[in-house]
Design an enzyme around this catalytic site. Structure first.
Site, short mmCIF file in Angstrom:
data_model
loop_
_atom_site.label_atom_id
_atom_site.label_comp_id
_atom_site.label_asym_id
_atom_site.label_seq_id
_atom_site.Cartn_x
_atom_site.Cartn_y
_atom_site.Cartn_z
N VAL A 1 -131.37 -49.45 -17.17
CA VAL A 1 -131.04 -50.05 -15.62
C VAL A 1 -130.30 -51.58 -15.35
O VAL A 1 -129.03 -51.13 -15.44
CB VAL A 1 -131.64 -50.18 -14.79
CG1 VAL A 1 -131.25 -51.12 -13.18
CG2 VAL A 1 -132.78 -49.02 -14.39
N LYS B 1 -140.20 -52.06 -8.78
CA LYS B 1 -140.96 -52.01 -8.05
C LYS B 1 -142.74 -52.57 -8.35
O LYS B 1 -143.03 -53.03 -7.06
CB LYS B 1 -141.24 -50.48 -7.92
CG LYS B 1 -141.28 -49.70 -9.08
CD LYS B 1 -140.21 -48.44 -9.11
CE LYS B 1 -140.63 -47.87 -10.52
NZ LYS B 1 -139.99 -47.33 -10.69
N VAL C 1 -137.26 -48.64 -4.44
CA VAL C 1 -137.31 -47.48 -3.93
C VAL C 1 -136.45 -45.86 -3.95
O VAL C 1 -135.24 -46.69 -3.09
CB VAL C 1 -137.94 -47.61 -2.74
CG1 VAL C 1 -137.93 -46.66 -1.70
CG2 VAL C 1 -138.51 -48.72 -2.09
N GLY D 1 -134.53 -45.23 -6.00
CA GLY D 1 -133.17 -45.63 -6.98
C GLY D 1 -131.67 -45.25 -6.85
O GLY D 1 -131.45 -46.30 -5.74
N GLY E 1 -136.15 -36.91 -21.40
CA GLY E 1 -136.35 -37.79 -21.45
C GLY E 1 -136.04 -38.26 -19.94
O GLY E 1 -135.83 -39.03 -19.04
N GLU F 1 -141.15 -40.51 -19.27
CA GLU F 1 -141.74 -41.11 -20.03
C GLU F 1 -142.55 -40.67 -21.35
O GLU F 1 -143.43 -40.33 -20.53
CB GLU F 1 -142.54 -43.22 -19.29
CG GLU F 1 -141.55 -43.66 -18.31
CD GLU F 1 -141.10 -44.34 -18.80
OE1 GLU F 1 -140.94 -45.38 -19.83
OE2 GLU F 1 -140.06 -44.10 -18.08
N ASP G 1 -146.54 -44.76 -9.66
CA ASP G 1 -145.05 -45.15 -9.11
C ASP G 1 -144.43 -44.53 -7.63
O ASP G 1 -144.48 -46.34 -7.17
CB ASP G 1 -144.51 -45.07 -10.23
CG ASP G 1 -142.90 -45.23 -9.77
OD1 ASP G 1 -142.24 -45.97 -10.38
OD2 ASP G 1 -142.36 -44.12 -9.59
N LYS H 1 -143.90 -47.40 -4.23
CA LYS H 1 -142.79 -47.66 -3.41
C LYS H 1 -143.03 -47.20 -1.93
O LYS H 1 -142.28 -47.66 -0.97
CB LYS H 1 -142.41 -46.10 -3.76
CG LYS H 1 -141.48 -46.36 -5.54
CD LYS H 1 -141.02 -45.42 -5.88
CE LYS H 1 -140.06 -45.44 -7.54
NZ LYS H 1 -139.88 -44.42 -7.73
N GLY I 1 -133.04 -43.09 -12.23
CA GLY I 1 -131.31 -42.36 -13.73
C GLY I 1 -130.47 -43.72 -14.38
O GLY I 1 -130.81 -44.80 -12.56
N1 HSE Z 1 -140.79 -43.14 -13.28
C1 HSE Z 1 -139.73 -43.35 -12.27
C2 HSE Z 1 -139.67 -41.64 -11.48
C3 HSE Z 1 -138.39 -44.26 -12.06
O1 HSE Z 1 -139.50 -41.22 -11.87
O2 HSE Z 1 -139.01 -41.85 -10.19
C4 HSE Z 1 -138.12 -44.63 -10.90
O3 HSE Z 1 -138.73 -45.48 -10.10
#
Ligand code: HSE
Length: 402
Positions: free
Chosen positions: A12, A100, A127, A129, A182, A185, A196, A200, A298
């Site tokens: 980012v 986040k 939140v 992206g 990719g 993770e 995650d 959010k 992304g």
């Molecule tokens: N790992 C998160 C996703 C990245 O896949 O949405 C963006 O917050």
């Protein structure tokens, strides 16, 4: 000229540098002044990067430079992101972030510090992206009472579920494939276990209610146990399976916040949100349903949201300046055992009579591969658990319906 410092030169951070550099003239024209990157903080050196000369390793250089008025934190994780953000705000520098975890854990405190020091803490990129969701919730939805939010908030898991729904592949295979590309993770736990998405939905809930709930305390179920069989059942019944972050304001005004994989019916706009895309459906008293859709992850989509916050500060827009969050008390949060929805159960066995004797009037039903899957009427978590315990058959899977 506005000088910014970027904290973190990963995906980012480098995207933010790219946008601010490539669109320098456009940005200058649109906001009336130049936005200059003065420093980039990272542990690493980048000898082959055009931004090499801007790299610093000591945060104090940024903190002590009065020319830097905005810090963009894109480090990820709680520490030292929290300490750096706090120090910058205390020094009167505005902070924008894509982090986040930090917003969900420390947003209430950091917003207070920002207000006290006449600067701003902004988090559009945290939140969805590249989807504009924080600002619309703050600005356009200010006059309405948000009563519920359903969101596909994690691109990685949505990609995995989309691939699984095409058939013929199990969770582990798709995950390995997503990691190769990719999209996931190397340690995918925060994504596939739902944390995650939990962070959010907690942030969106705070925007809707002014109350921030601890993301680690909400009901959170990931996608690791979903099987090809579950996918087949969903298709047979006319649903897709999505990882949904859900907020509801209960009748007695409490907050219900949860993350779980759900059956989503074909007439719900979230049904067609596929691959790495995110979708957020906001229900409110005045607007009915408002849908937000776009790339939830992304490099450039997320960096675009970081830059939008920086430009908001340059332009002097100040709606989010008035934002205040209170940390949730026990009485603010609803008891999940009272949460009611329709469900899909799959049991080992083929005896439909046994199922009907326990669950009563059921909806769609399929018997396949020695298993029975069926749709229930509305029932609370507590009642669902009691009925499952009463049933003399082994439970294979259970899903809530959105
Ligand atoms: N790992 C998160 C996703 C990245 O896949 O949405 C963006 O917050």
């Amino acid at each position: 000229m506005l000088n910014v410092a970027l904290l973190g030169f990963g995906v980012v951070g480098s995207g933010t540098a790219e946008i601010l550099t490539e669109n320098r003239e456009l940005i200058k024209k649109r906001v009336g002044q130049e936005v200059n990157i003065k420093y980039i903080l990272d542990l690493r050196d980048f000898p082959d990067s055009p931004f090499e000369k801007l790299i610093v390793h000591d945060f104090n250089i940024i903190l002590n430079d009065p020319d830097v008025s905005v810090v963009a934190e894109m480090m990820g994780g709680s520490h030292p992101a929290y300490e750096f953000s706090k120090a910058a705000l205390e020094a009167g520098k505005s902070v924008v972030t894509s982090n986040k975890e930090c917003v969900a854990k420390f947003g209430d405190e950091l917003l207070k510090i920002a207000a006290k020091n006449g600067c701003r803490y902004m988090f559009e990129a945290s939140v969805g992206g590249g989807i504009p969701i924080i600002r619309p919730m703050m600005n356009d939805l200010t006059p309405v009472n948000v009563t519920a939010i359903s969101g596909i908030l994690n691109g990685t898991t949505n990609y995995i579920l989309t691939k699984m729904s095409a058939g013929g592949v199990d969770f582990a295979t798709v995950l390995a494939n997503a990691q190769e590309k990719g999209y996931a993770e190397r340690n995918p736990s925060a994504d596939v276990d739902g944390l995650d998405a939990a962070r959010k939905i907690v942030i969106l809930t705070a925007l809707a209610t002014g109350i921030i709930v601890d993301a680690d305390s909400i009901y959170c179920e990931g996608i690791t146990k979903i099987t090809e069989y579950d996918m087949d059942v969903a298709e047979t019944f006319g649903y897709s399976i999505k990882l949904i972050g859900r907020f509801e304001k209960t009748k007695d005004g409490k907050i219900l916040c949860m993350v779980s994989p759900r059956f989503v019916s074909a007439n719900n706009p979230l049904y067609t949100v596929n691959d790495v895309f995110n979708g957020i459906l906001v229900s409110s008293d005045m607007l009915d349903e408002t849908m937000f859709y776009g790339r939830g992850a992304g490099k450039l989509p997320t960096a675009g949201a970081v830059v939008a916050d920086i430009l908001d500060i340059v332009s002097g827009l100040d709606s989010i300046k008035k934002l205040e969050w209170k940390r949730a008390d026990a009485e603010d949060v609803a008891d999940i055992s009272e949460y009611s929805c329709r469900r899909v159960f799959t049991f080992e066995g083929t005896d439909v009579n046994k199922i009907e004797a326990v669950f009563g009037n059921i909806g769609q039903l399929v018997v396949n591969e020695g298993k029975i899957s069926f749709v229930t009427s509305f029932m609370t978590e507590k009642d669902a658990d009691e009925l499952v315990a009463k049933c003399d058959m082994d439970l294979v899977s259970k899903f809530r319906i959105l």
